[in-house]
Design a protein around this motif. Structure first.
Motif, PDB file in Angstrom:
ATOM      1  N   MET A   1     -16.238 -96.854  48.868  1.00  8.69           N
ATOM      2  CA  MET A   1     -15.202 -97.453  48.035  1.00  8.69           C
ATOM      3  C   MET A   1     -15.750 -98.716  47.378  1.00  8.69           C
ATOM      4  N   THR A   2     -15.608 -98.864  46.037  1.00 13.85           N
ATOM      5  CA  THR A   2     -16.096-100.036  45.332  1.00 13.85           C
ATOM      6  C   THR A   2     -15.150-101.208  45.550  1.00 13.85           C
ATOM      7  N   ILE A   3     -15.614-102.404  45.165  1.00 19.16           N
ATOM      8  CA  ILE A   3     -14.787-103.598  45.315  1.00 19.16           C
ATOM      9  C   ILE A   3     -13.516-103.471  44.485  1.00 19.16           C
ATOM     10  N   VAL A   4     -13.604-102.856  43.292  1.00 15.71           N
ATOM     11  CA  VAL A   4     -12.420-102.698  42.441  1.00 15.71           C
ATOM     12  C   VAL A   4     -11.400-101.783  43.117  1.00 15.71           C
ATOM     13  N   GLU A   5     -11.874-100.683  43.687  1.00 16.84           N
ATOM     14  CA  GLU A   5     -10.977 -99.763  44.383  1.00 16.84           C
ATOM     15  C   GLU A   5     -10.342-100.429  45.599  1.00 16.84           C
ATOM     16  N   THR A   6     -11.152-101.213  46.321  1.00 12.43           N
ATOM     17  CA  THR A   6     -10.640-101.922  47.492  1.00 12.43           C
ATOM     18  C   THR A   6      -9.554-102.908  47.093  1.00 12.43           C
ATOM     19  N   LEU A   7      -9.808-103.666  46.023  1.00 12.52           N
ATOM     20  CA  LEU A   7      -8.841-104.663  45.567  1.00 12.52           C
ATOM     21  C   LEU A   7      -7.581-104.006  45.040  1.00 12.52           C
ATOM     22  N   ASN A   8      -7.731-102.943  44.280  1.00  8.83           N
ATOM     23  CA  ASN A   8      -6.574-102.228  43.732  1.00  8.83           C
ATOM     24  C   ASN A   8      -5.698-101.671  44.849  1.00  8.83           C
ATOM     25  N   LYS A   9      -6.334-101.064  45.844  1.00  3.88           N
ATOM     26  CA  LYS A   9      -5.597-100.517  46.981  1.00  3.88           C
ATOM     27  C   LYS A   9      -4.906-101.622  47.765  1.00  3.88           C
ATOM     28  N   THR A  10      -5.579-102.761  47.925  1.00  2.00           N
ATOM     29  CA  THR A  10      -5.023-103.879  48.679  1.00  2.00           C
ATOM     30  C   THR A  10      -3.807-104.468  47.983  1.00  2.00           C
ATOM     31  N   LEU A  11      -3.898-104.670  46.675  1.00  3.89           N
ATOM     32  CA  LEU A  11      -2.799-105.284  45.943  1.00  3.89           C
ATOM     33  C   LEU A  11      -1.602-104.350  45.784  1.00  3.89           C
ATOM     34  N   LEU A  12      -1.862-103.086  45.492  1.00  2.00           N
ATOM     35  CA  LEU A  12      -0.766-102.163  45.235  1.00  2.00           C
ATOM     36  C   LEU A  12      -0.147-101.580  46.496  1.00  2.00           C
ATOM     37  N   LYS A  13      -0.767-101.805  47.645  1.00  2.00           N
ATOM     38  CA  LYS A  13      -0.158-101.304  48.882  1.00  2.00           C
ATOM     39  C   LYS A  13       1.124-102.061  49.198  1.00  2.00           C
ATOM     40  N   ASN A  14       1.334-103.174  48.498  1.00  2.00           N
ATOM     41  CA  ASN A  14       2.539-103.963  48.708  1.00  2.00           C
ATOM     42  C   ASN A  14       3.756-103.349  48.031  1.00  2.00           C
ATOM     43  N   ARG A  15       3.543-102.340  47.208  1.00  2.00           N
ATOM     44  CA  ARG A  15       4.681-101.705  46.547  1.00  2.00           C
ATOM     45  C   ARG A  15       5.566-101.019  47.586  1.00  2.00           C
ATOM     46  N   THR A  16       6.852-101.171  47.414  1.00  2.00           N
ATOM     47  CA  THR A  16       7.787-100.589  48.374  1.00  2.00           C
ATOM     48  C   THR A  16       9.037-100.091  47.669  1.00  2.00           C
ATOM     49  N   ARG A  17       9.588 -99.025  48.177  1.00  2.00           N
ATOM     50  CA  ARG A  17      10.810 -98.473  47.600  1.00  2.00           C
ATOM     51  C   ARG A  17      12.017 -98.675  48.508  1.00  2.00           C
ATOM     52  N   ASP A  18      11.749 -98.994  49.785  1.00  2.00           N
ATOM     53  CA  ASP A  18      12.863 -99.096  50.719  1.00  2.00           C
ATOM     54  C   ASP A  18      13.567-100.445  50.634  1.00  2.00           C
ATOM     55  N   LYS A  19      12.928-101.437  50.040  1.00  2.00           N
ATOM     56  CA  LYS A  19      13.556-102.734  49.876  1.00  2.00           C
ATOM     57  C   LYS A  19      13.190-103.288  48.508  1.00  2.00           C
ATOM     58  N   ILE A  20      14.191-103.582  47.701  1.00  2.24           N
ATOM     59  CA  ILE A  20      13.957-103.991  46.332  1.00  2.24           C
ATOM     60  C   ILE A  20      13.785-105.506  46.230  1.00  2.24           C
ATOM     61  N   LYS A  95     -15.477-112.369  40.305  1.00  3.71           N
ATOM     62  CA  LYS A  95     -14.025-112.487  40.128  1.00  3.71           C
ATOM     63  C   LYS A  95     -13.298-111.530  41.069  1.00  3.71           C
ATOM     64  N   TYR A  96     -13.774-110.288  41.170  1.00  6.31           N
ATOM     65  CA  TYR A  96     -13.144-109.313  42.056  1.00  6.31           C
ATOM     66  C   TYR A  96     -13.229-109.760  43.517  1.00  6.31           C
ATOM     67  N   VAL A  97     -14.407-110.220  43.903  1.00  2.49           N
ATOM     68  CA  VAL A  97     -14.598-110.671  45.282  1.00  2.49           C
ATOM     69  C   VAL A  97     -13.677-111.839  45.600  1.00  2.49           C
ATOM     70  N   HIS A  98     -13.578-112.787  44.673  1.00  4.67           N
ATOM     71  CA  HIS A  98     -12.769-113.974  44.904  1.00  4.67           C
ATOM     72  C   HIS A  98     -11.278-113.656  44.930  1.00  4.67           C
ATOM     73  N   GLU A  99     -10.847-112.680  44.135  1.00  7.11           N
ATOM     74  CA  GLU A  99      -9.443-112.276  44.186  1.00  7.11           C
ATOM     75  C   GLU A  99      -9.105-111.704  45.552  1.00  7.11           C
ATOM     76  N   LEU A 100     -10.021-110.938  46.104  1.00  7.24           N
ATOM     77  CA  LEU A 100      -9.792-110.366  47.425  1.00  7.24           C
ATOM     78  C   LEU A 100      -9.750-111.473  48.477  1.00  7.24           C
ATOM     79  N   ARG A 101     -10.645-112.445  48.369  1.00  5.93           N
ATOM     80  CA  ARG A 101     -10.626-113.576  49.297  1.00  5.93           C
ATOM     81  C   ARG A 101      -9.322-114.364  49.187  1.00  5.93           C
TER      82      ARG A 101
END
Length: 251
Positions: A1-20, A95-101
């Motif tokens: 998994m690349t850093i971009v994929e890791t960051l994208n997965k990390t940020l978007l895993k916060n999406r939720t449908r059970d609580k708005i 930039k990608y690394v620092h966003e993850l940090r």
């Protein structure tokens, strides 16, 4: 998994449908627009819940070769690809690394303390003539009081005056309430890796295979493999993911 994929997965895993999340996107769009009007910056407001971004441009955008038909321009992604592809490859990787940090640091802090922190960094962005210009990049995260998850990310890009180019750091996380630097990037790939190794590392970070890297750089597959081994040894890591996540120490 690349850093971009890791960051994208990390940020978007916060999406939720059970609580708005009831945060009003118009409020944060107004904040982004105000920065643009006041500082002549380019503001990108990314909505993690909707996987959407709003790009607000100014006069600085046209000088950097960026063109947006509407203000804001809405894109169906949390990534401002037109801007990201203009960033120097070395700086884009950082930039990608620092966003993850930054995300991990905020996740380790209490909900009520997270708004105190921001990122300030100095990056090179290609202008309309193909010349790299120094740009100040700032980033702020806004967490939902309903879901306690990351809802909005605000990225600001603005030109750096010629005489102050070397005064800005490459990367800092700042506590703006206390006026304290809480994290600083003191590791410079360029002081450890050769130019060719940097090229290979950037290609790996973009998700390219060794064969694809060999074709792009016009070198053999075995040479790419040797460079990859040298990178891991010099950064003192076991694999590329550790290098991109910043889990390295000087050997």
């Amino acid at each position: 998994m690349t850093i971009v994929e890791t960051l994208n997965k990390t940020l978007l895993k916060n999406r939720t449908r059970d609580k708005i999340c009831r945060m009003d996107v118009e409020v944060y769009k107004n904040i982004a627009a105000a920065y643009t009007r006041t500082e002549n910056s380019i503001a990108v407001l990314s909505d993690m819940q909707m996987n959407t971004s709003y790009i607000f441009s100014s006069g600085a955008a046209s000088g950097l070769g960026l063109s947006y038909p509407e203000n804001p321009t809405v894109i169906d992604s949390i990534w401002e690809e037109e801007i990201l592809m203009k960033i120097h490859p070395d700086d884009r990787m950082k930039k990608y690394v620092h966003e993850l940090r930054f995300f991990k640091l905020l996740e380790d802090n209490r909900q009520e303390d997270r708004s105190a922190f921001c990122v300030v960094s100095r990056i090179r962005l290609q202008d309309k003539n193909g010349t790299y210009q120094w740009v100040r990049h700032r980033m702020f995260y806004f967490y939902s009081p309903d879901t306690h998850k990351l809802r909005f990310a605000l990225c600001l890009y603005d030109r750096i005056a010629d005489r102050s180019q070397n005064m800005l750091p490459e990367f800092l996380i700042i506590n703006t309430i206390k006026g304290e630097v809480v994290a600083e990037d003191k590791f410079d790939y360029r002081s450890v890796l050769s130019q060719r190794e940097l090229e290979v590392l950037n290609c790996v970070g973009e998700g390219l295979t060794s064969k694809e890297i060999a074709d792009i750089l016009s070198i053999s597959f075995n040479t790419v493999s040797r460079h990859r081994q040298n990178i891991l040894k010099k950064l003192n890591v076991k694999n590329s993911v550790e290098a991109f996540n910043g889990n390295f120490t000087k050997a």
